[in-house]
Design an enzyme around this catalytic site. Structure first.
Site, PDB file in Angstrom:
ATOM      1  N   GLU A   1      24.589  31.608  51.052  1.00 56.91           N
ATOM      2  CA  GLU A   1      25.172  31.105  49.784  1.00 56.91           C
ATOM      3  C   GLU A   1      26.095  29.911  50.082  1.00 56.91           C
ATOM      4  O   GLU A   1      27.262  29.865  49.709  1.00 56.91           O
ATOM      5  CB  GLU A   1      25.921  32.196  49.011  1.00 56.91           C
ATOM      6  CG  GLU A   1      26.104  31.851  47.543  1.00 56.91           C
ATOM      7  CD  GLU A   1      26.849  32.910  46.736  1.00 56.91           C
ATOM      8  OE1 GLU A   1      26.187  33.866  46.284  1.00 56.91           O
ATOM      9  OE2 GLU A   1      28.066  32.797  46.545  1.00 56.91           O
TER      10      GLU A   1
ATOM     11  N   GLU B   1      38.805  30.373  46.885  1.00 60.15           N
ATOM     12  CA  GLU B   1      37.381  30.375  47.248  1.00 60.15           C
ATOM     13  C   GLU B   1      36.820  28.978  47.513  1.00 60.15           C
ATOM     14  O   GLU B   1      35.974  28.801  48.387  1.00 60.15           O
ATOM     15  CB  GLU B   1      36.553  31.090  46.170  1.00 60.15           C
ATOM     16  CG  GLU B   1      36.771  32.602  46.098  1.00 60.15           C
ATOM     17  CD  GLU B   1      38.000  33.020  45.319  1.00 60.15           C
ATOM     18  OE1 GLU B   1      38.700  32.138  44.763  1.00 60.15           O
ATOM     19  OE2 GLU B   1      38.287  34.226  45.257  1.00 60.15           O
TER      20      GLU B   1
ATOM     21  N   ARG C   1      42.051  35.449  41.115  1.00 59.41           N
ATOM     22  CA  ARG C   1      43.444  35.157  41.451  1.00 59.41           C
ATOM     23  C   ARG C   1      44.088  34.126  40.519  1.00 59.41           C
ATOM     24  O   ARG C   1      45.216  34.292  40.090  1.00 59.41           O
ATOM     25  CB  ARG C   1      43.514  34.601  42.881  1.00 59.41           C
ATOM     26  CG  ARG C   1      43.959  35.592  43.885  1.00 59.41           C
ATOM     27  CD  ARG C   1      44.084  34.941  45.258  1.00 59.41           C
ATOM     28  NE  ARG C   1      44.816  35.832  46.133  1.00 59.41           N
ATOM     29  CZ  ARG C   1      44.353  36.970  46.599  1.00 59.41           C
ATOM     30  NH1 ARG C   1      43.143  37.379  46.277  1.00 59.41           N
ATOM     31  NH2 ARG C   1      45.101  37.724  47.378  1.00 59.41           N
TER      32      ARG C   1
HETATM   33  C1  UD1 Z   1      38.446  39.284  46.728  1.00 54.20           C
HETATM   34  C2  UD1 Z   1      38.083  37.852  47.091  1.00 54.20           C
HETATM   35  C3  UD1 Z   1      37.410  37.156  45.921  1.00 54.20           C
HETATM   36  C4  UD1 Z   1      36.259  37.969  45.357  1.00 54.20           C
HETATM   37  C5  UD1 Z   1      36.735  39.381  45.065  1.00 54.20           C
HETATM   38  C6  UD1 Z   1      35.558  40.207  44.622  1.00 54.20           C
HETATM   39  C7  UD1 Z   1      39.572  36.668  48.626  1.00 54.20           C
HETATM   40  C8  UD1 Z   1      40.834  35.918  48.774  1.00 54.20           C
HETATM   41  N1  UD1 Z   1      39.294  37.127  47.398  1.00 54.20           N
HETATM   42  O1  UD1 Z   1      39.462  39.218  45.745  1.00 54.20           O
HETATM   43  O2  UD1 Z   1      36.917  35.895  46.344  1.00 54.20           O
HETATM   44  O3  UD1 Z   1      35.817  37.353  44.162  1.00 54.20           O
HETATM   45  O4  UD1 Z   1      37.293  39.948  46.250  1.00 54.20           O
HETATM   46  O5  UD1 Z   1      35.955  41.391  43.995  1.00 54.20           O
HETATM   47  O6  UD1 Z   1      38.859  36.866  49.574  1.00 54.20           O
HETATM   48  N2  UD1 Z   1      41.667  46.994  46.163  1.00 54.20           N
HETATM   49  C9  UD1 Z   1      41.545  48.351  46.383  1.00 54.20           C
HETATM   50  N3  UD1 Z   1      40.324  48.843  46.775  1.00 54.20           N
HETATM   51  C10 UD1 Z   1      39.228  48.061  46.905  1.00 54.20           C
HETATM   52  C11 UD1 Z   1      39.347  46.681  46.650  1.00 54.20           C
HETATM   53  C12 UD1 Z   1      40.580  46.162  46.307  1.00 54.20           C
HETATM   54  O7  UD1 Z   1      42.502  49.101  46.267  1.00 54.20           O
HETATM   55  O8  UD1 Z   1      38.154  48.581  47.231  1.00 54.20           O
HETATM   56  C13 UD1 Z   1      42.994  46.440  45.771  1.00 54.20           C
HETATM   57  C14 UD1 Z   1      44.012  46.473  46.941  1.00 54.20           C
HETATM   58  O9  UD1 Z   1      45.291  46.718  46.437  1.00 54.20           O
HETATM   59  C15 UD1 Z   1      43.929  45.040  47.474  1.00 54.20           C
HETATM   60  C16 UD1 Z   1      43.747  44.271  46.177  1.00 54.20           C
HETATM   61  O10 UD1 Z   1      42.863  45.064  45.395  1.00 54.20           O
HETATM   62  O11 UD1 Z   1      45.082  44.672  48.196  1.00 54.20           O
HETATM   63  C17 UD1 Z   1      43.225  42.867  46.310  1.00 54.20           C
HETATM   64  O12 UD1 Z   1      42.072  42.797  47.138  1.00 54.20           O
HETATM   65  P1  UD1 Z   1      41.653  41.399  47.827  1.00 54.20           P
HETATM   66  O13 UD1 Z   1      40.369  41.568  48.537  1.00 54.20           O
HETATM   67  O14 UD1 Z   1      42.800  40.841  48.602  1.00 54.20           O
HETATM   68  O15 UD1 Z   1      41.463  40.407  46.597  1.00 54.20           O
HETATM   69  P2  UD1 Z   1      40.413  40.432  45.407  1.00 54.20           P
HETATM   70  O16 UD1 Z   1      41.143  40.021  44.181  1.00 54.20           O
HETATM   71  O17 UD1 Z   1      39.661  41.691  45.413  1.00 54.20           O
END
Ligand code: UD1
Ligand code: UDP
Length: 368
Positions: A118, A132, A207
């Site tokens: 991708e 992103e 975000r």
């Molecule tokens: C991430 C990606 C984003 C993508 C998204 C898909 C980055 C910076 N962001 O964002 O590009 O679009 O994933 O969903 O790489 N959490 C849980 N359990 C999970 C998943 C998330 O508890 O299975 C909570 C946690 O508190 C975690 C928070 O969500 O700290 C944020 O997760 P993070 O991966 O940092 O950012 P996303 O907003 O999910």
């Protein structure tokens, strides 16, 4: 025998890498290793279980409320160790998450060739989507193989100076995944809840939409639902606590808006296929909706998926309450506007992207 290691960590990467894992594992002349970073935990596990993929390594880096620094540092450290032990011939990453960027940087430091699945999606606005757009541009600098899903993505890469012999148009593996999940004989209690209503699927998590934009989006949607009695909205909320808080505060108490936990991918794809339309800021859903013929109002200011806009299925409407209210209401009340957007056209590939990528890695060129 070539050793290929795939690294991914979030839900959307997993959905689009699992078809490729399966394809590579079906080939005799490749040794396939799966390393998950665990940037997501529960949402990643849901996908791995749905596709029956068992990772060889799990860095398990997720923390509640993690920052970009946490993810970058922990992925780099973890991937460095795995690369030192495994020394793959090529490491594959997907798309634009921080897992993708940090893993690619680790591979570059370790002199391991990188394949970017991708590749070439662009808004050319480094803050939208954030981070992103930076992640994918940075991986674009490092990658030795660029698997572009569409000719537009390829053209972006060529314009940026990538050598043409490193850029391959393959289609998007999202379409490979969708071909295995949507069924005609699907039933589910949430679909019973929506029976007799027009079902709208909502997802929002980006975000750059945290805080006020999310509240604007939710208020605009709620106003339309309160005005139109035959509409129900199903919103599987991302596990991020910031997103959940905004959703709970703004949407609770409206009995035709249902907030649920993240939905397992097979079920979710079948919900999309049976929905009336979709409201989302997600990237992956913008790729899936055109082939299902479902209109999407994109809750962002820009998109890196212009093909879906050109196909007529996607409309980018921004995040201001009045815009969301007006555009959502129009689509729900103007039949001609709805019909114009609900054509099933799929600019994202024929479901054979994984086969092409595997061929290119093994033989140097696609055989289909
Ligand atoms: C991430 C990606 C984003 C993508 C998204 C898909 C980055 C910076 N962001 O964002 O590009 O679009 O994933 O969903 O790489 N959490 C849980 N359990 C999970 C998943 C998330 O508890 O299975 C909570 C946690 O508190 C975690 C928070 O969500 O700290 C944020 O997760 P993070 O991966 O940092 O950012 P996303 O907003 O999910
Ligand atoms: N998805 C899912 N369950 C849900 C919401 C989304 O399986 O409850 C799927 C969706 O079909 C798409 C992917 O997850 O394939 C999109 O992930 P997300 O919106 O988290 O990330 P993005 O695509 O924006 O990076």
């Amino acid at each position: 025998m070539k050793k290929v290691m795939l690294v991914f960590g979030t839900r959307p990467e997993a959905i689009k890498m699992c078809p490729l894992v399966k394809e590579l594992k079906s080939r005799q002349n490749v040794q396939t290793l799966v390393c998950v970073t665990g940037q997501h935990r529960e949402m990643l596990r849901q996908v791995l279980e749905a596709f029956s993929v068992k990772p060889d390594r799990n860095l398990d880096i997720m923390r509640q409320g993690q920052t970009l620094f946490d993810v970058t540092e922990r992925v780099m450290e973890g991937v460095k160790k795995v690369l030192a032990e495994e020394r793959p011939d090529v490491m594959l990453v997907h798309g634009d998450t921080t897992t993708t960027f940090a893993a690619a940087l680790a591979a570059y430091y370790m002199n391991v060739p990188i394949g970017h699945v991708e590749a070439g999606l662009r808004t050319y606005d480094i803050r939208a989507p954030y981070p992103e757009e930076f992640n994918r541009q940075a991986v674009g600098i490092l990658a030795d193989y660029n698997f572009a899903p569409t000719p537009t993505a390829r053209d972006n890469l060529i314009r940026e100076g990538k050598r043409p012999q490193t850029v391959f148009v393959t289609g998007n593996t999202a379409i490979d995944a969708l071909g295995t999940t949507v069924r005609s004989d699907f039933s589910h209690p949430e679909l019973e809840w929506a029976k007799g209503y027009r079902l709208v699927i909502l997802t929002a998590h980006r975000r750059e939409n945290w805080g006020e934009p999310l509240r604007h989006i939710f208020r605009g949607i709620r106003r339309v639902v309160e005005e139109l009695p035959d509409v129900k909205v199903l919103y599987p909320i991302h596990l991020n606590p910031l997103v959940r808080q905004a959703a709970e505060e703004t949407l609770r108490g409206c009995d035709r808006i249902r907030l649920v936990e993240p939905i397992e991918v097979v079920t979710f794809h079948n919900f999309l296929a049976r929905s009336y339309m979709i409201l989302t800021d997600s990237g992956g859903i913008q790729e899936e909706a055109p082939s299902l013929g479902k209109p999407v109002l994109v809750l962002r200011d820009v998109t890196e998926r212009p093909e879906g806009v050109a196909a007529g299925t996607l409309k980018v409407i921004g995040t201001r309450e009045e815009d969301v209210y007006r555009e959502f209401r129009t689509l729900m009340t103007d039949e001609a506007a709805y019909d114009a957007m609900s054509r099933a056209e799929n600019p994202y590939g024929d479901g054979l992207a994984s086969r092409r990528i595997a061929d290119i890695l093994i033989y140097g060129k696609a055989k289909v």
